[in-house]
Motif scaffolding. Structure first.
Motif, PDB file in Angstrom:
ATOM      1  N   PRO A  40      11.901  25.608   2.478  1.00  0.00           N
ATOM      2  CA  PRO A  40      10.551  26.044   2.096  1.00  0.00           C
ATOM      3  C   PRO A  40      10.582  27.018   0.920  1.00  0.00           C
ATOM      4  O   PRO A  40       9.697  26.991   0.060  1.00  0.00           O
ATOM      5  N   GLU A  41      11.620  27.858   0.872  1.00  0.00           N
ATOM      6  CA  GLU A  41      11.739  28.832  -0.211  1.00  0.00           C
ATOM      7  C   GLU A  41      11.953  28.131  -1.552  1.00  0.00           C
ATOM      8  O   GLU A  41      11.397  28.535  -2.583  1.00  0.00           O
ATOM      9  N   GLY A  42      12.775  27.080  -1.532  1.00  0.00           N
ATOM     10  CA  GLY A  42      13.004  26.317  -2.753  1.00  0.00           C
ATOM     11  C   GLY A  42      11.728  25.663  -3.250  1.00  0.00           C
ATOM     12  O   GLY A  42      11.450  25.651  -4.458  1.00  0.00           O
ATOM     13  N   PHE A  43      10.935  25.133  -2.327  1.00  0.00           N
ATOM     14  CA  PHE A  43       9.677  24.510  -2.713  1.00  0.00           C
ATOM     15  C   PHE A  43       8.701  25.537  -3.273  1.00  0.00           C
ATOM     16  O   PHE A  43       7.985  25.261  -4.241  1.00  0.00           O
ATOM     17  N   MET A  49      10.157  20.695  -9.276  1.00  0.00           N
ATOM     18  CA  MET A  49      11.540  20.233  -9.211  1.00  0.00           C
ATOM     19  C   MET A  49      11.818  19.545  -7.883  1.00  0.00           C
ATOM     20  O   MET A  49      12.482  18.498  -7.825  1.00  0.00           O
ATOM     21  N   VAL A  50      11.307  20.130  -6.793  1.00  0.00           N
ATOM     22  CA  VAL A  50      11.536  19.551  -5.463  1.00  0.00           C
ATOM     23  C   VAL A  50      10.867  18.188  -5.360  1.00  0.00           C
ATOM     24  O   VAL A  50      11.461  17.221  -4.867  1.00  0.00           O
ATOM     25  N   TRP A 145      13.106  20.547   6.341  1.00  0.00           N
ATOM     26  CA  TRP A 145      13.971  21.373   5.517  1.00  0.00           C
ATOM     27  C   TRP A 145      14.685  22.415   6.366  1.00  0.00           C
ATOM     28  O   TRP A 145      14.295  22.696   7.508  1.00  0.00           O
ATOM     29  N   PHE A 146      15.739  22.998   5.816  1.00  0.00           N
ATOM     30  CA  PHE A 146      16.492  24.032   6.527  1.00  0.00           C
ATOM     31  C   PHE A 146      15.562  25.177   6.909  1.00  0.00           C
ATOM     32  O   PHE A 146      14.756  25.647   6.109  1.00  0.00           O
TER      33      PHE A 146
END
Length: 228
Positions: A40-43, A49-50, A145-146
């Motif tokens: 979730p943090e990456g998104f 990009m995700v 997601w993780f």
């Protein structure tokens, strides 16, 4: 009544169809850090990009086909009540013909609103910023997601608890909670393992097939059929 055969599948079975797995290359998935594209943090940091990353994965999925290991799992439905529990986000089991499939980690060809776990939408094309639900909420990949809950876990546990035969194919048993499913089968349940890389500490030596998913399924399918 047919005996219940539960198949727990992982990346190794999809790899033989040509899908790349992130654990094969220094923790990178298609040259991306996992935490950047599967959290979730990456998104939140870089949603475009995700989305691009999963659009590429979805496109690649449409270019590959189920392999012989997938087809042999389907063949066993003639003899057993087969339930597939997969850690994979592809639909190769379904395209091969499996009728009972649980996806623990979500599905590439589905999306959902950011605020919902249950409003799942089939999605065949690229997903973009600005693609909204009917309620005006941004859509995201239907991927666990993780750090996120695994909604299908309880159902998977129930299935494992009533298994007569438990077959693990193409998974390193390192990703939890999925890896913990082996602890829910009964002592009477026959457990088989196919994986080329594992050092076996999970099953009896004669039930461990240290080989690829396709080769292992070729050898193991007649053995399992004899138990129907």
């Amino acid at each position: 009544m047919k005996k219940k055969l539960v198949v727990l599948s992982g990346a190794g079975i999809s790899a033989e169809s040509g899908l790349k797995t992130f654990r094969d290359s220094d923790g990178l998935w298609e040259n991306h850090r996992i935490e950047d594209v599967a959290s979730p943090e990456g998104f939140a940091r870089d949603p475009q990009m995700v989305l691009d990353f999963y659009n590429a994965r979805r496109k690649q999925l449409l270019e590959v086909e189920p392999n012989e290991a997938h087809l042999l799992v389907v063949e066993l439905e003639q003899y057993f009540d087969v339930h597939v529990i997969t850690q994979n986000v592809d639909d190769l089991h379904e395209r091969a013909g499996s009728t009972n499939v649980i996806h623990l980690h979500g599905e590439l060809r589905k999306v959902r609103p950011l605020n919902s776990l249950t409003k799942i939408i089939t999605w065949e094309t690229d997903l973009h910023l600005g693609d909204m639900s009917t309620a005006g909420i941004q859509l995201r990949p239907h991927i666990v997601w993780f750090g996120e809950p695994v909604p299908e876990m309880e159902k998977a546990i129930e299935i494992c608890e009533s298994a007569d035969i438990f077959l693990i194919v193409g998974t390193s048993l390192q990703v939890y909670p999925a890896a913990g499913l082996i602890h829910y089968v009964t002592e009477k349940c026959g457990v088989y393992l196919i994986d080329p890389n594992l050092e076996n500490s999970f099953v009896q030596q004669e039930n461990f097939y240290k080989m690829s998913a396709v080769e292992g399924m070729r050898k193991l399918t007649p053995v399992i059929k004899n138990q129907s």
